[in-house]
Every structure is written in structure tokens, then in C-alpha cells.
Design a protein around this motif. Structure first.
Motif, PDB file in Angstrom:
ATOM      1  N   SER A   1       0.850  -1.189   0.000  1.00 45.52           N
ATOM      2  CA  SER A   1       0.000   0.000   0.000  1.00 45.52           C
ATOM      3  C   SER A   1       0.886   1.240   0.000  1.00 45.52           C
ATOM      4  CB  SER A   1      -0.887   0.001   1.244  1.00 45.52           C
ATOM      5  OG  SER A   1      -1.698   1.134   1.294  1.00 45.52           O
ATOM      6  N   SER A   2       0.365   2.332  -0.531  1.00 44.81           N
ATOM      7  CA  SER A   2       1.137   3.581  -0.481  1.00 44.81           C
ATOM      8  C   SER A   2       1.301   4.017   0.970  1.00 44.81           C
ATOM      9  CB  SER A   2       0.423   4.676  -1.282  1.00 44.81           C
ATOM     10  OG  SER A   2      -0.711   5.146  -0.583  1.00 44.81           O
ATOM     11  N   THR A   3       2.399   4.703   1.241  1.00 42.12           N
ATOM     12  CA  THR A   3       2.610   5.183   2.608  1.00 42.12           C
ATOM     13  C   THR A   3       1.629   6.295   2.959  1.00 42.12           C
ATOM     14  OG1 THR A   3       4.406   6.615   1.825  1.00 42.12           O
ATOM     15  CG2 THR A   3       5.031   4.458   2.738  1.00 42.12           C
ATOM     16  N   SER A   4       1.138   7.016   1.968  1.00 43.42           N
ATOM     17  CA  SER A   4       0.097   8.025   2.239  1.00 43.42           C
ATOM     18  C   SER A   4      -1.176   7.362   2.730  1.00 43.42           C
ATOM     19  CB  SER A   4      -0.203   8.853   0.987  1.00 43.42           C
ATOM     20  OG  SER A   4       0.912   9.627   0.635  1.00 43.42           O
ATOM     21  N   ASN A   5      -1.540   6.244   2.121  1.00 45.94           N
ATOM     22  CA  ASN A   5      -2.722   5.496   2.560  1.00 45.94           C
ATOM     23  C   ASN A   5      -2.503   4.943   3.971  1.00 45.94           C
ATOM     24  OD1 ASN A   5      -5.336   4.196   2.189  1.00 45.94           O
ATOM     25  ND2 ASN A   5      -4.170   2.295   2.088  1.00 45.94           N
ATOM     26  N   LEU A   6      -1.317   4.420   4.224  1.00 48.55           N
ATOM     27  CA  LEU A   6      -1.022   3.889   5.558  1.00 48.55           C
ATOM     28  C   LEU A   6      -1.073   4.994   6.608  1.00 48.55           C
ATOM     29  CD1 LEU A   6       1.912   1.496   4.620  1.00 48.55           C
ATOM     30  CD2 LEU A   6      -0.418   0.840   5.262  1.00 48.55           C
ATOM     31  N   PHE A   7      -0.615   6.185   6.230  1.00 52.10           N
ATOM     32  CA  PHE A   7      -0.682   7.332   7.134  1.00 52.10           C
ATOM     33  C   PHE A   7      -2.133   7.612   7.518  1.00 52.10           C
ATOM     34  CE2 PHE A   7      -1.090  11.895   7.929  1.00 52.10           C
ATOM     35  CZ  PHE A   7      -0.118  12.089   8.909  1.00 52.10           C
ATOM     36  N   ALA A   8      -3.000   7.580   6.521  1.00 49.31           N
ATOM     37  CA  ALA A   8      -4.415   7.897   6.754  1.00 49.31           C
ATOM     38  C   ALA A   8      -5.102   6.867   7.646  1.00 49.31           C
ATOM     39  CB  ALA A   8      -5.153   8.002   5.415  1.00 49.31           C
TER      40      ALA A   8
ATOM     41  N   GLN B   1      -5.390   0.359  13.038  1.00 42.45           N
ATOM     42  CA  GLN B   1      -4.063   0.066  12.511  1.00 42.45           C
ATOM     43  C   GLN B   1      -2.977   0.996  13.060  1.00 42.45           C
ATOM     44  OE1 GLN B   1      -6.772   0.415  10.540  1.00 42.45           O
ATOM     45  NE2 GLN B   1      -7.008  -1.510   9.472  1.00 42.45           N
ATOM     46  N   ALA B   2      -3.260   1.743  14.105  1.00 39.67           N
ATOM     47  CA  ALA B   2      -2.285   2.696  14.652  1.00 39.67           C
ATOM     48  C   ALA B   2      -0.980   2.019  15.037  1.00 39.67           C
ATOM     49  CB  ALA B   2      -2.880   3.427  15.857  1.00 39.67           C
ATOM     50  N   GLY B   3      -1.016   0.768  15.398  1.00 41.07           N
ATOM     51  CA  GLY B   3       0.175   0.042  15.835  1.00 41.07           C
ATOM     52  C   GLY B   3       1.244  -0.122  14.772  1.00 41.07           C
ATOM     53  N   ILE B   4       0.874  -0.037  13.496  1.00 38.61           N
ATOM     54  CA  ILE B   4       1.897  -0.219  12.461  1.00 38.61           C
ATOM     55  C   ILE B   4       2.940   0.889  12.497  1.00 38.61           C
ATOM     56  CG2 ILE B   4       0.365  -1.536  10.949  1.00 38.61           C
ATOM     57  CD1 ILE B   4       0.153   0.909   9.136  1.00 38.61           C
ATOM     58  N   ARG B   5       2.603   2.009  13.082  1.00 38.41           N
ATOM     59  CA  ARG B   5       3.567   3.115  13.195  1.00 38.41           C
ATOM     60  C   ARG B   5       4.728   2.756  14.115  1.00 38.41           C
ATOM     61  NH1 ARG B   5       1.595   8.567  12.254  1.00 38.41           N
ATOM     62  NH2 ARG B   5      -0.215   8.412  10.900  1.00 38.41           N
ATOM     63  N   ASN B   6       4.542   1.769  14.966  1.00 37.21           N
ATOM     64  CA  ASN B   6       5.572   1.382  15.922  1.00 37.21           C
ATOM     65  C   ASN B   6       6.416   0.201  15.460  1.00 37.21           C
ATOM     66  OD1 ASN B   6       4.585   3.357  17.720  1.00 37.21           O
ATOM     67  ND2 ASN B   6       3.016   1.949  18.427  1.00 37.21           N
ATOM     68  N   LEU B   7       6.145  -0.320  14.292  1.00 32.10           N
ATOM     69  CA  LEU B   7       6.921  -1.457  13.794  1.00 32.10           C
ATOM     70  C   LEU B   7       8.318  -1.004  13.379  1.00 32.10           C
ATOM     71  CD1 LEU B   7       4.209  -3.275  11.671  1.00 32.10           C
ATOM     72  CD2 LEU B   7       5.104  -3.953  13.903  1.00 32.10           C
ATOM     73  N   PRO B   8       9.333  -1.785  13.722  1.00 32.92           N
ATOM     74  CA  PRO B   8      10.699  -1.408  13.347  1.00 32.92           C
ATOM     75  C   PRO B   8      10.850  -1.265  11.830  1.00 32.92           C
ATOM     76  CG  PRO B   8      10.703  -3.259  14.875  1.00 32.92           C
ATOM     77  CD  PRO B   8       9.276  -3.036  14.462  1.00 32.92           C
ATOM     78  N   GLY B   9      11.405  -0.152  11.406  1.00 30.02           N
ATOM     79  CA  GLY B   9      11.668   0.079   9.988  1.00 30.02           C
ATOM     80  C   GLY B   9      10.531   0.706   9.209  1.00 30.02           C
ATOM     81  N   ALA B  10       9.338   0.718   9.765  1.00 31.06           N
ATOM     82  CA  ALA B  10       8.187   1.277   9.046  1.00 31.06           C
ATOM     83  C   ALA B  10       8.264   2.800   9.070  1.00 31.06           C
ATOM     84  CB  ALA B  10       6.879   0.803   9.662  1.00 31.06           C
ATOM     85  N   ILE B  11       8.144   3.398   7.898  1.00 33.20           N
ATOM     86  CA  ILE B  11       8.114   4.852   7.776  1.00 33.20           C
ATOM     87  C   ILE B  11       6.761   5.223   7.187  1.00 33.20           C
ATOM     88  CG2 ILE B  11       9.155   6.886   6.728  1.00 33.20           C
ATOM     89  CD1 ILE B  11      11.826   5.539   6.935  1.00 33.20           C
ATOM     90  N   ILE B  12       5.896   5.708   8.047  1.00 29.33           N
ATOM     91  CA  ILE B  12       4.510   5.967   7.679  1.00 29.33           C
ATOM     92  C   ILE B  12       4.312   7.462   7.413  1.00 29.33           C
ATOM     93  CG2 ILE B  12       2.103   5.549   8.310  1.00 29.33           C
ATOM     94  CD1 ILE B  12       3.659   2.967   8.243  1.00 29.33           C
TER      95      ILE B  12
END
Length: 155
Positions: free
Chosen positions: A96-103, A111-122
Motif C-alpha cells: 500500500s502507499s505510505t500516504s494510505n497507511l498514514f491515513a 491500525q495505529a500500531g503499524i507506526r511502531n513497527l521497526p523500519g516502518a516509515i509511515i
């Protein structure tokens, strides 16, 4: 005796055929982004950034998030290659696009937890690259003034 031989041969054939069928089911075929195409994508995105007056870095990763190409304009910040690679990895990983993941990952959302995954740049700037409906890689841009501009550079 002939009956035993035929039964043994039939059993051997069944076992062999079963092993071949399982082996074929165990293998996966997928499309892969050629290095030349990855380089062309990165060059086109960097040229677009330059036309807009941005000093940026561009990264292209394969379908598994492994970096294939990183280009950094001469005055782009030292953080931009790592950030561009991280955006591309994030887009490929989540498909998915990172803009979509941001939203969809704002605080308080499911899905707020994905922001805390190592290496993920949201943040904006990472897009998936598809061919014939199959994910073949992703591209990330870093260095434009804000994620919205980074995303626009790779459209």
C-alpha cells in the motif's frame, strides 16, 4: 508373483507421482523487477524532483523490500537515502502507499500500531510498483518539502 510385481510398481508410481505433485505445489512463481527497470524508475522520479526544484533521494526495492537502486541528488540531506528506502520498504511490505497507511494508522485507529513497527516509515512518499496486477516492487522518495510533495514526485 507377477501380481506382486505389478502391485509394487503401481505403489512406487503412486508415491513418485505424489512427491512430484507436492513439490510442484510447494513452488511459487512470481514476477521480478529487472534492475534496469528499477534504475529507470529511480532516474525518472529523481528527474521529476529536480524539475520541481527539490533535492531528493529515490529508492526502489523489489517485491520483498530489498533495495535495488538508491539515487541521491548532490544536495539532498544525509537522511534522505535511508528515509526513501524505508518508505519503499514500507510500501512493499504493506502492499500500500505510505500516504494510505498514514491515513489509516492515526492514533486511536485500529491500525495505529503499524507506526511502531521497526523500519516502518509511515509518511507520504512510498508507492507500490505493479505489473499486470502483481506487486513487483516499490519506490520511495525523500527530500521534498513534506510527504505530500514526495508522493506527488512518484506518481
Amino acid at each position: 508373483m507377477i501380481l506382486r510385481f505389478l502391485m509394487g510398481a503401481l505403489a512406487a508410481y503412486c508415491v513418485l507421482h505424489s512427491v512430484q505433485t507436492r513439490a510442484q505445489e510447494s513452488l511459487v512463481s512470481y514476477k521480478s523487477l529487472a534492475p534496469g527497470i528499477a534504475l529507470e524508475l529511480a532516474q525518472a522520479a529523481l528527474a521529476n524532483c529536480q524539475q520541481r526544484g527539490y533535492q531528493a533521494a529515490v529508492a526502489v526495492v523489489d517485491r520483498f523490500g530489498v533495495v535495488q537502486v538508491v539515487l541521491r541528488d548532490r544536495y539532498a540531506g544525509p537522511h534522505t537515502p535511508t528515509t526513501a528506502s524505508g518508505k519503499a520498504w514500507t510500501a512493499a511490505t504493506f502492499r500500500s502507499s505510505t500516504s494510505n497507511l498514514f491515513a489509516i494508522s492515526q492514533p486511536g485507529m485500529m491500525q495505529a500500531g503499524i507506526r511502531n513497527l521497526p523500519g516502518a516509515i509511515i509518511i507520504g512518499g512510498g508507492l507500490v510498483v505493479e505489473s499486470g496486477g502483481s506487486l513487483v516492487g516499490a519506490i520511495g522518495v525523500s527530500g521534498a518539502p513534506g510527504g505530500d510533495a514526495d508522493s506527488g514526485d512518484v506518481d
